[in-house]
Each structure stands twice: as C-alpha cells, then as structure tokens.
Scaffold this motif. Structure first.
Motif, PDB file in Angstrom:
ATOM      1  N   GLU A  51      -7.462   1.200  -0.562  1.00 34.35           N
ATOM      2  CA  GLU A  51      -6.007   0.984  -0.627  1.00 34.35           C
ATOM      3  C   GLU A  51      -5.299   2.242  -1.140  1.00 34.35           C
ATOM      4  OE1 GLU A  51      -5.262  -2.614  -2.849  1.00 34.35           O
ATOM      5  OE2 GLU A  51      -6.243  -3.855  -1.328  1.00 34.35           O
ATOM      6  N   ALA A  52      -5.925   2.928  -2.102  1.00 32.05           N
ATOM      7  CA  ALA A  52      -5.311   4.149  -2.643  1.00 32.05           C
ATOM      8  C   ALA A  52      -5.226   5.235  -1.563  1.00 32.05           C
ATOM      9  CB  ALA A  52      -6.108   4.652  -3.839  1.00 32.05           C
ATOM     10  N   GLN A  53      -6.320   5.384  -0.788  1.00 27.70           N
ATOM     11  CA  GLN A  53      -6.303   6.383   0.311  1.00 27.70           C
ATOM     12  C   GLN A  53      -5.247   6.023   1.354  1.00 27.70           C
ATOM     13  OE1 GLN A  53     -10.087   6.263   2.251  1.00 27.70           O
ATOM     14  NE2 GLN A  53     -11.178   6.843   0.380  1.00 27.70           N
ATOM     15  N   TYR A  54      -5.184   4.752   1.661  1.00 27.94           N
ATOM     16  CA  TYR A  54      -4.248   4.295   2.697  1.00 27.94           C
ATOM     17  C   TYR A  54      -2.809   4.558   2.260  1.00 27.94           C
ATOM     18  CZ  TYR A  54      -3.208   1.468   6.861  1.00 27.94           C
ATOM     19  OH  TYR A  54      -2.796   1.044   8.100  1.00 27.94           O
ATOM     20  N   LEU A  55      -2.553   4.323   0.970  1.00 31.98           N
ATOM     21  CA  LEU A  55      -1.213   4.568   0.432  1.00 31.98           C
ATOM     22  C   LEU A  55      -0.861   6.058   0.566  1.00 31.98           C
ATOM     23  CD1 LEU A  55       1.285   3.555  -1.158  1.00 31.98           C
ATOM     24  CD2 LEU A  55       0.041   4.119  -3.254  1.00 31.98           C
ATOM     25  N   ALA A  56      -1.842   6.918   0.291  1.00 40.82           N
ATOM     26  CA  ALA A  56      -1.589   8.360   0.397  1.00 40.82           C
ATOM     27  C   ALA A  56      -1.197   8.714   1.832  1.00 40.82           C
ATOM     28  CB  ALA A  56      -2.835   9.133  -0.040  1.00 40.82           C
ATOM     29  N   ARG A  57      -1.880   8.101   2.801  1.00 45.35           N
ATOM     30  CA  ARG A  57      -1.543   8.369   4.212  1.00 45.35           C
ATOM     31  C   ARG A  57      -0.144   7.868   4.550  1.00 45.35           C
ATOM     32  NH1 ARG A  57      -5.861   5.631   7.617  1.00 45.35           N
ATOM     33  NH2 ARG A  57      -4.454   6.265   9.271  1.00 45.35           N
ATOM     34  N   LEU A  58       0.204   6.718   3.998  1.00 41.27           N
ATOM     35  CA  LEU A  58       1.544   6.171   4.257  1.00 41.27           C
ATOM     36  C   LEU A  58       2.620   7.102   3.712  1.00 41.27           C
ATOM     37  CD1 LEU A  58       1.377   2.370   3.360  1.00 41.27           C
ATOM     38  CD2 LEU A  58       1.865   3.358   5.583  1.00 41.27           C
ATOM     39  N   LYS A  59       2.341   7.635   2.509  1.00 45.25           N
ATOM     40  CA  LYS A  59       3.326   8.505   1.876  1.00 45.25           C
ATOM     41  C   LYS A  59       3.460   9.810   2.639  1.00 45.25           C
ATOM     42  CE  LYS A  59       3.570   7.772  -2.866  1.00 45.25           C
ATOM     43  NZ  LYS A  59       2.985   7.985  -4.176  1.00 45.25           N
ATOM     44  N   ASP A  60       2.341  10.327   3.123  1.00 40.08           N
ATOM     45  CA  ASP A  60       2.350  11.557   3.928  1.00 40.08           C
ATOM     46  C   ASP A  60       3.305  11.444   5.101  1.00 40.08           C
ATOM     47  OD1 ASP A  60       0.668  13.067   2.564  1.00 40.08           O
ATOM     48  OD2 ASP A  60      -0.996  13.035   4.021  1.00 40.08           O
ATOM     49  N   ALA A  61       3.291  10.267   5.719  1.00 37.84           N
ATOM     50  CA  ALA A  61       4.103  10.065   6.915  1.00 37.84           C
ATOM     51  C   ALA A  61       5.597  10.071   6.589  1.00 37.84           C
ATOM     52  CB  ALA A  61       3.721   8.751   7.584  1.00 37.84           C
ATOM     53  N   PHE A  62       5.930   9.875   5.319  1.00 35.25           N
ATOM     54  CA  PHE A  62       7.349   9.839   4.944  1.00 35.25           C
ATOM     55  C   PHE A  62       7.696  10.958   3.966  1.00 35.25           C
ATOM     56  CE2 PHE A  62       9.747   6.159   6.491  1.00 35.25           C
ATOM     57  CZ  PHE A  62       8.759   5.498   7.185  1.00 35.25           C
ATOM     58  N   GLN A  63       6.935  12.059   3.982  1.00 34.32           N
ATOM     59  CA  GLN A  63       7.163  13.159   3.044  1.00 34.32           C
ATOM     60  C   GLN A  63       8.523  13.813   3.227  1.00 34.32           C
ATOM     61  OE1 GLN A  63       5.579  14.877   0.404  1.00 34.32           O
ATOM     62  NE2 GLN A  63       4.594  12.885   0.329  1.00 34.32           N
ATOM     63  N   GLY A  64       9.129  14.228   2.100  1.00 37.18           N
ATOM     64  CA  GLY A  64      10.327  15.079   2.146  1.00 37.18           C
ATOM     65  C   GLY A  64      11.590  14.294   2.463  1.00 37.18           C
ATOM     66  N   PRO A  65      12.717  14.729   1.873  1.00 38.07           N
ATOM     67  CA  PRO A  65      13.961  13.977   2.033  1.00 38.07           C
ATOM     68  C   PRO A  65      14.447  13.897   3.467  1.00 38.07           C
ATOM     69  CG  PRO A  65      14.342  16.060   0.850  1.00 38.07           C
ATOM     70  CD  PRO A  65      12.861  15.891   0.986  1.00 38.07           C
ATOM     71  N   HIS A  66      14.180  14.933   4.263  1.00 42.36           N
ATOM     72  CA  HIS A  66      14.681  14.885   5.637  1.00 42.36           C
ATOM     73  C   HIS A  66      13.564  14.690   6.632  1.00 42.36           C
ATOM     74  CE1 HIS A  66      18.509  15.875   4.075  1.00 42.36           C
ATOM     75  NE2 HIS A  66      18.012  16.950   3.495  1.00 42.36           N
TER      76      HIS A  66
END
Ligand code: B12
Length: 460
Positions: free
Chosen positions: A65-80
């Motif tokens: 779950e921790a790895q999966y969360l990291a991947r999810l966050k990667d996809a939404f990186q940065g304000p723009h």
C-alpha cells in the motif's frame, strides 16, 4: 419499558446496525486478495479507487500500500502537473482480468489508443482529483503542504469549471457522478464547500437529472446521496440547507429502494455496491430488508467482478463500510496479513467462435445507416475487444476503431472513423442483438458463439 430498551440500544450501538456476518467477511477478504493480485503489476497505471478500497479493508499488505501510494502521488506531482493521462502519453490501462487469448502484450493492440480520464481538456477530471483526495485521506496524509494541499484548490476550481458545462449544456462538463464525487471528497477532507456548489447538486437530484439516457442513474444517485449524507453528518451546512440535505438523503434512499429489481440488485450488479454504501453511511441497512436481499444477490454474483475498478467499488460495501468512513480513519493497528490472489491467464480456445459484428449509425452522421455488418471468427474465450481487432484485420470490409484508456479499461470512442462526440452527448453503445445493453466494456465482455453484437452511436 420495552420501547425504552430498543431506543437505548439504538443509541448505544449505532455502529452495529450494518454488521457484517462472518461468511460475508470471508468473501470480502477473498475479493481484497484478488484486488491486491491485480494491483500488484507495476506496469499498470496506479488507480486511486483501488487504493481507497484496499485501505477500507480489514486486512492489508501495508508495504505494498505504501508503494502504491507513492505511485499515486507521482502521477499528481507539482502544482501545475497533469497526470500521465492528462499529458496525453499513451499509458497502459488497468489490467484486464485475463490477457487477450492470442497472448499479445497489453498495449500492443493494432488499433489507436489514447487517454480519456483527463478528457481532452488536458487536466485530470473532477472525478480523478476527487479520488486522489480520498486516497490521500485514506492514507492519513496531511494536506497542508505543497502539491497535496494544492489538490483541494484544484478540485474546487474543477467543480466550477465543470459547472460552466451545465450552464451551456444543462449538465456538468464531466457528469453528475463526478460532480458528486468531487463534493464528497471535499467533505471527507472536512473542507468547506460553497453553498451554491451544493445547491446545484440538490436541484439536479430534485429534478431527476441523473439519468444518462440508458441507465447509470443508480450509480449517480448513490454517489450524490453519499455526498449529501457526508455534508449532513459533518455539519458542513447549517439552517435551511441542512434540512434540505437531510430530505435529499431520504429521497435518494427512496429512489434506490424503488430501483431494486426482482433480482435483488439496486439498478444492476455494478451499481448495487454503491447503493449499499448509502444505507451503510446512513446506518439504515438492517432496517431495510431490501439491503439484505441486495447483499445476498451480490454474494451470488461475485464472479462478475473481474475488472479491478469494479472490485474497488464493491469492496467497501462488502466490508460494511462507506466512503464516509475514510474521514475517521486513523491508520493504526492495522492487520498486515493480506496475501494476493494473482489472476490466472486463460489459455485461448479450444477452437473458434463466430460472432456477427454490426455497426449502426444515424444516417445524417454516417453515409450508411449500417456501415459494417460482417461475421468474425475468434478463438473461444475472446473478448469483444479481440473481436474488434480481428475485424480490423479481416479482408476487404475494413473495420476501424479507436479507444481511450479509463479507470475502467478501454472506452470505445471511434468506429468506422466516426467519433462519438462528448459535447454532443454521444457514445458508442454496446449491445447484444436485438436490444440488450452490455453491462461491461469491450475488454471484459466475452461474446458467445453465434451472438450478434451491435455498436450503436447513441445519445446519453
Ligand atoms: C458517466 C458514465 C458513463 C457515460 C460516460 C460519459 C460521461 N458523461 O461522462 C456514458 C453514458 C457514455 C457511459 C457509457 C458506458 N458505460 Co458507463 N458509467 C458512467 C458512470 C456513471 C460514471 C463514470 C465516471 O465518470 N467515473 C469517474 C471517473 C473518475 O473515472 P474515469 O475512469 O476517469 O471515468 C471515465 C470512464 O469511466 C468512462 N466510462 C464510462 N462508462 C464506462 C464503461 C466502461 C466499460 C469503460 C471501459 C469506461 C467507461 O467514462 C468516464 C468519463 O471519462 C459509471 C458508474 C460507476 N460506478 O463507475 C458507469 C459505468 C462505468 N458504465 C458502465 C457501462 C457498462 C457502460 C457501457 C459499456 C454501456 C454500454 N452497454 O454501452 C458504455 C461504454 C461503451 C464504450 N463506448 O466503451 C458500467 C461498467 C461496469 C463494468 N463492470 O464494466 C458502470 C459501472 C455502470 C453500471 N453500474 O453498470 N458511461
């Protein structure tokens, strides 16, 4: 005295109203393990709905779950940032339950594929932003800094942009399902939602505007009900608005009960888990015989749940939870015991099946009312997507099509060079002759020998 006891019990034990019997809990664990098995493949795009479902379960694989969360966050990186979909990069869709019978690598299909989730506006849709926010709360992640904090602003903005569609076309740019999900996610994060934003959804509910031409109203009704219930329970609305929300929850419950068929489902098998969530969220499960009937029907039909997105929408209800429970998650003392059940790839065949593929299109949009009508032969066990691919390689009568990736898998967008235009509320509807609407998409549906499949350009 007896009355007093019943009343007392209701006050003391509200959480037990939606208790999950042990045999249901066992099924829930198996489905969790299946979802984990599907989610494990790192080649597939991370899906916040899957993450939320894994988090709402009783058993976990916390490292995964921790790895999966990291991947999810990667996809939404940065304000723009845009998600990979928004950037328009071809990305593999979510795993389909069984590999194509001819054993091709996913993504190697002959037809053209692009990204749908962000639409053509180049940004993640309201629904995607909402699911991402729910996922972050389900991870007990604070939102105050950087990109994550920015998500709330993006979602609020997205709800407003979505609404400009309503002024012009009478419905949000995405749909009421995503609009509801957006409000629900803000509420679960305990963020203020503008009264006007809530009132738009209340009005749409009162005026029965959730139907998408051919069904889908139950999914949307349930999601709107969850948003109303959340706002009410979190006391994010006061005065007249608060009582309107309570009335809306009652109306939604009534409509869901009316939508129950002889088969026990609220709507169909795939909308039933979302509808059940509303009864769970409002603690009205056991008082409704209908709820038990629906759950029993669902338990008899778990084989239908092979698509990871569908499983992710099923799991919370099986565990007796709703998306509202995300708000009170503490992420402590969780059972780290979940073992994946990996999907079994079915070998192709034996033998072939023959199906007829028919394309129907209104004459003013196409030269012919039926621009394609041919038999196609494919290995037994093939999906409708395999049929479309086989047709596109077959002989003189060239069949062409395009798909776009979505959280549910490939969505058919263009057939015989005719694109179903979003702005005109058109889509390529999938039917089995003479008029049965398929309940799954092109990658999941397995045609049988002799079946006639219709792709019909329709309005929603
Ligand atoms: C809105 C909606 C539609 C709209 C989408 C356009 C719009 N106005 O936004 C329309 C009416 C066009 C539609 C069509 C279909 N839909 Co629909 N749809 C939904 C609904 C209510 C919400 C989807 C959404 O916005 N999700 C939120 C966002 C964040 O996720 P997303 O992946 O980015 O969303 C996109 C995809 O979901 C895609 N999409 C919508 N429906 C479907 C269905 C399939 C199979 C795929 C691959 C993609 C897809 O459109 C969304 C907007 O971009 C869901 C309900 C649910 N429980 O999920 C049903 C749902 C996903 N649809 C479903 C089905 C069966 C279909 C059809 C196959 C029906 C048919 N027989 O033709 C067709 C797709 C045919 C095709 N061309 O490939 C089923 C899928 C069940 C399953 N296990 O596969 C659901 C769960 C409804 C149900 N309870 O039966 N749909």
């Amino acid at each position: 005295m007896w009355r007093l006891l019943v009343l007392l019990q209701a006050v003391v034990l509200p959480a037990q109203l939606c208790e999950v019997p042990e045999e249901v809990a066992a099924q829930a664990r198996t489905m969790s393990a299946r979802l984990l098995g599907l989610a494990e493949d790192p080649a597939w795009e991370a899906n916040p709905s899957i993450y939320v479902a894994l988090r709402l379960a009783d058993d976990h694989d916390l490292a995964f779950e921790a790895q999966y969360l990291a991947r999810l966050k990667d996809a939404f990186q940065g304000p723009h940032s845009t998600s990979p979909q928004a950037a328009g990069q071809p990305k593999r869709p979510l795993p389909q339950p069984h590999a194509a019978p001819h054993g091709r690598a996913p993504g190697a299909h002959g037809h053209h594929r692009s990204a749908v989730a962000a639409g053509k506006r180049g940004r993640p849709s309201t629904g995607r932003l909402a699911l991402q926010l729910l996922a972050l709360r389900a991870a007990c992640q604070p939102l105050d800094a950087g990109a994550e904090g920015h998500l709330v602003t993006r979602l609020k903005y997205s709800l407003e942009t979505d609404w400009t569609g309503s002024q012009r076309h009478g419905h949000p740019l995405t749909n009421y399902y995503q609009y509801s999900l957006g409000i629900l996610a803000l509420c679960v994060q305990r963020k203020q939602v503008r009264e006007e934003v809530i009132r738009r959804l209340l009005a749409a509910e009162q005026q029965d505007r959730f139907s998408l031409g051919h069904g889908h109203a139950v999914d949307t009704e349930a999601m709107a009900g969850l948003a109303f219930a959340c706002l009410d329970q979190a006391q994010l609305a006061r005065g007249a608005l608060a009582s309107e929300l309570q009335e809306a929850v009652r109306n939604v419950s009534r409509k869901l009960l009316q939508a129950q068929g002889h088969d026990g489902f609220f709507g169909n098998v795939f909308s039933t888990p979302l509808a059940m969530q509303l009864f769970i969220a409002t603690n009205t499960c056991e008082s409704e015989l209908a709820y038990n009937r629906a759950r029993a029907a669902l338990l008899q039909s778990l084989d239908n749940f092979t698509n990871p997105m569908a499983i992710s929408q099923l799991l919370p209800a099986l565990y007796g939870r709703s998306y509202l429970d995300i708000a009170s998650m503490h992420c402590q003392g969780e059972r780290d015991t979940l073992q994946p059940i990996r999907p079994v790839t079915q070998p192709p065949g034996p033998g072939n099946i023959t199906v007829r593929l028919v394309v129907e299109c209104p004459k003013r949009l196409c030269h012919h009312h039926v621009p394609y009508n041919q038999s196609v032969s494919v290995p037994t066990g093939s999906s409708l997507l395999d049929v479309l691919e086989a047709a596109s390689k077959q002989g003189r009568h060239a069949f062409t099509f395009k798909t776009q990736d979505s959280l549910y898998g490939p969505f058919l967008t263009t057939v015989m060079k005719v694109e179903a235009k979003w702005q005109e509320r058109r889509y390529w509807q999938l039917l089995s002759a003479p008029d049965t609407r398929l309940q799954t998409g092109i990658a999941d549906y397995k045609p049988h020998d002799g079946e006639t499949l219709i792709l019909r350009l329709s309005k929603w």
